[in-house]
Design an enzyme around this catalytic site. Structure first.
Site, mmCIF file in Angstrom:
data_model
loop_
_atom_site.group_PDB
_atom_site.id
_atom_site.type_symbol
_atom_site.label_atom_id
_atom_site.label_comp_id
_atom_site.label_asym_id
_atom_site.label_seq_id
_atom_site.Cartn_x
_atom_site.Cartn_y
_atom_site.Cartn_z
ATOM 1 N N GLU A 97 0.844 -1.204 0.000
ATOM 2 C CA GLU A 97 0.000 0.000 0.000
ATOM 3 C C GLU A 97 0.877 1.251 0.000
ATOM 4 O OE1 GLU A 97 -2.577 1.451 -0.481
ATOM 5 O OE2 GLU A 97 -4.374 0.568 0.380
ATOM 6 N N ASP A 98 0.329 2.330 -0.516
ATOM 7 C CA ASP A 98 1.031 3.603 -0.459
ATOM 8 C C ASP A 98 0.915 4.213 0.938
ATOM 9 O OD1 ASP A 98 -1.708 4.032 -0.747
ATOM 10 O OD2 ASP A 98 -1.540 5.440 -2.406
ATOM 11 N N ASP A 101 -4.351 5.328 6.138
ATOM 12 C CA ASP A 101 -4.865 6.569 6.714
ATOM 13 C C ASP A 101 -5.877 6.197 7.800
ATOM 14 O OD1 ASP A 101 -5.487 9.280 6.978
ATOM 15 O OD2 ASP A 101 -6.757 9.335 5.224
ATOM 16 N N PHE A 150 -2.064 15.981 4.145
ATOM 17 C CA PHE A 150 -2.292 15.348 2.845
ATOM 18 C C PHE A 150 -1.011 15.399 2.024
ATOM 19 C CE2 PHE A 150 -3.746 14.889 -1.493
ATOM 20 C CZ PHE A 150 -4.642 13.841 -1.370
ATOM 21 N N ARG A 163 1.782 12.171 -9.197
ATOM 22 C CA ARG A 163 2.222 10.791 -8.938
ATOM 23 C C ARG A 163 3.684 10.586 -9.331
ATOM 24 N NH1 ARG A 163 -2.336 7.668 -7.706
ATOM 25 N NH2 ARG A 163 -4.221 8.170 -8.858
HETATM 26 P P1 5GP Z 1 -7.812 4.751 4.267
HETATM 27 O O1 5GP Z 1 -8.887 3.784 3.873
HETATM 28 O O2 5GP Z 1 -6.697 4.102 5.060
HETATM 29 O O3 5GP Z 1 -8.374 5.954 4.966
HETATM 30 O O4 5GP Z 1 -7.246 5.374 2.931
HETATM 31 C C1 5GP Z 1 -6.270 4.830 2.191
HETATM 32 C C2 5GP Z 1 -6.223 5.486 0.824
HETATM 33 O O5 5GP Z 1 -6.602 6.869 0.859
HETATM 34 C C3 5GP Z 1 -4.808 5.468 0.316
HETATM 35 O O6 5GP Z 1 -4.507 4.253 -0.363
HETATM 36 C C4 5GP Z 1 -4.769 6.681 -0.585
HETATM 37 O O7 5GP Z 1 -5.253 6.332 -1.868
HETATM 38 C C5 5GP Z 1 -5.740 7.655 0.054
HETATM 39 N N1 5GP Z 1 -5.022 8.602 0.923
HETATM 40 C C6 5GP Z 1 -5.035 8.671 2.262
HETATM 41 N N2 5GP Z 1 -4.263 9.669 2.718
HETATM 42 C C7 5GP Z 1 -3.714 10.261 1.631
HETATM 43 C C8 5GP Z 1 -2.804 11.346 1.450
HETATM 44 O O8 5GP Z 1 -2.295 12.014 2.367
HETATM 45 N N3 5GP Z 1 -2.477 11.636 0.152
HETATM 46 C C9 5GP Z 1 -2.981 10.960 -0.912
HETATM 47 N N4 5GP Z 1 -2.580 11.355 -2.118
HETATM 48 N N5 5GP Z 1 -3.843 9.931 -0.772
HETATM 49 C C10 5GP Z 1 -4.208 9.575 0.492
#
Ligand code: 5GP
Length: 174
Positions: A97-98, A101, A150, A163
């Site tokens: 995963e990137d 959050d 963010f 990206r």
């Molecule tokens: P979660 O379900 O854990 O809240 O969200 C995960 C996804 O939200 C990540 O895979 C990403 O695509 C997006 N995301 C969450 N935080 C960020 C951020 O700070 N920057 C970006 N570009 N995407 C984020």
């Protein structure tokens, strides 16, 4: 309004951490075959560097997901836009995963993949924002913990831009 990107984690720091993660993963799986599951799109840059830092018999597959959420908040309801090309039953699987959050996306993906009976499922994430956690997720291999900001770059986008930045940065409005 113009935007400016402020570096948060530079390319050298990312490269060094990716090498360390690759060594940890290589050591933990000890020559056993591993399936890297790259969560598209945000993980593609991280995964391509990580894969080359792992010295194991690797298979690489891709999972396209779209998260339905309000604005920048994820709802955890994840639509699969591109499924794996092969079954994972009996295999050791590592989700790449990137960023974790709220944790909702990864929790959903873990549940989904477990229904396919892999031997094990672990998570490797480049970034983690613990301040925003809504569900408890164990990130087995973590690049960096960051504050609740963010971020873009190194695969991560803002409205599909940035990206291709070689570093992780913050979007600032001028
Ligand atoms: P979660 O379900 O854990 O809240 O969200 C995960 C996804 O939200 C990540 O895979 C990403 O695509 C997006 N995301 C969450 N935080 C960020 C951020 O700070 N920057 C970006 N570009 N995407 C984020």
């Amino acid at each position: 309004m113009a935007e400016r990107i402020v570096t948060m984690i530079d390319a050298a720091a990312i490269a060094a951490r990716v090498q360390e993660l690759g060594k940890e993963i290589t050591r933990d799986y000890q020559d056993k075959p591993l399936v890297l599951i790259v969560v598209l799109k945000g993980s593609f840059v991280f995964a391509s560097d990580l894969a080359r830092a792992v010295d194991l018999p690797l298979r690489i597959d891709f999972l396209g997901v779209r998260s339905y959420g309000e604005g920048t908040e994820s709802s955890g309801v994840v639509q699969i836009t591109h499924d794996l090309s092969k079954p994972i039953a009996g295999e050791d699987v590592l989700i790449v995963e990137d960023i974790v959050d709220t944790g909702l996306t990864i929790a959903h993906l873990m549940d989904l993949l477990r229904t396919r009976n892999p031997r094990s499922v672990k998570v490797c994430s480049l970034l983690h924002k613990p301040a925003r956690a809504r569900v408890e997720v164990k990130v087995d291999y973590l690049g960096f913990t960051i504050e609740d900001k963010f971020v873009v770059g190194y695969g991560l986008d803002f409205a599909e831009r940035y990206r291709n930045l070689p570093y992780i940065g913050l979007v600032e409005r001028e």
